[in-house]
Design a protein around this motif. Structure first.
Motif: not given
Ligand SMILES: Cc1cc2nc3c(=O)[nH]c(=O)nc-3n(C[C@H](O)[C@H](O)[C@H](O)COP(=O)(O)O)c2cc1C
Length: 229
Positions: A46, A49, A180-181, A184-185, A187
């Motif tokens: 987090l 990234r 989006g969920h 983001q995974n 990323y």
């Protein structure tokens, strides 16, 4: 759980071939099993990234793309009828409106082409042979990372899966929340592998649709280039 079952939508057609029958074809590549451990914590990912737009001129391995696809939309609890089962990313009503394609340009042991990810089998179904990156780059207004990345994940959505249950709320809100969920995974998982990615939403919708071997009712939403940084 039972109340979700009536909302499972019809099988997607790709080039006139249903997802299910495509899985029985010979052009199915079973992906290596995803790893469930990493030396990098979720907090480090987090923190670290970033959207990365230049990549080394190196191939990605099949294990790396396997891990990224699993992180994006892999099945974590098998369940019949939910497009393979519950997944790494949440989805409104478990309707799973997203389809993921791997565009391979320089992936070890994987010929150049476009492959649809089949979450239930953690496999790839070949839908196009050849290198489409230049065409996708042109559709993305010439963003060079799309041409230069050894691989791309392209997200599309079948909106009917969400609108069938939620009407306009499914279209206006839920599909892109699901996207989006999942993105983001990608990323976060990419960061743990020393791979860079960037969510690309700026493209010509019609040109991208034309460049992809997708069904009429599939709407492209994101391109995510992937490459070593
Ligand atoms: C919906 C969306 C669309 C985006 N589209 C593009 C794009 O087309 N090209 C690009 O270079 N970056 C794109 N980005 C990446 C953003 O520019 C980036 O997330 C932002 O600059 C913040 O940087 P960070 O992701 O490194 O924190 C997009 C991001 C989002 C969320």
């Amino acid at each position: 759980m039972k109340n979700l079952l009536p909302f499972i939508t019809a099988v997607t057609l790709i080039n006139g071939v249903s997802a299910e029958s495509a899985q029985k074809g010979s052009d199915i590549i079973t992906l290596p099993k995803p790893k469930l451990e990493s030396k990098i914590s979720v907090e480090e990912a987090l923190q670290g990234r970033r959207s990365e737009r230049s990549y080394k001129n190196e191939p990605l391995s099949l294990s790396e793309v396997s891990q990224l696809l699993w992180a994006a939309y892999g099945v974590t609890r098998k369940m019949p009828g939910f497009r393979g089962g519950l997944k790494t990313a949440p989805s409104a009503g478990a309707t799973y409106p997203l389809e993921l394609y791997l565009v391979a340009g320089n992936v070890t042991d994987l010929p150049k082409g476009i492959y649809r990810y089949v979450p239930g089998q953690h496999a790839l179904a070949k839908v196009f042979a050849g290198d489409k990156r230049a065409e996708l780059c042109a559709a993305a207004h010439g963003q060079s990372m799309v041409r230069n990345a050894p691989a791309l994940i392209v997200y599309t959505a079948i909106y009917e899966r969400a609108t069938g249950r939620y009407g306009t709320r499914g279209k206006d809100r839920y599909v892109c929340m699901d996207l989006g969920h999942s993105a983001q995974n990608v990323y976060l998982q990419a960061y743990t592998l020393g791979i860079g990615t960037c969510a690309v939403g700026a493209f010509d919708d019609n040109a991208l649709k034309k460049a992809l071997p997708i069904a009429k009712n599939e709407i492209p939403l994101y391109i995510m280039p992937l490459g070593k940084i």
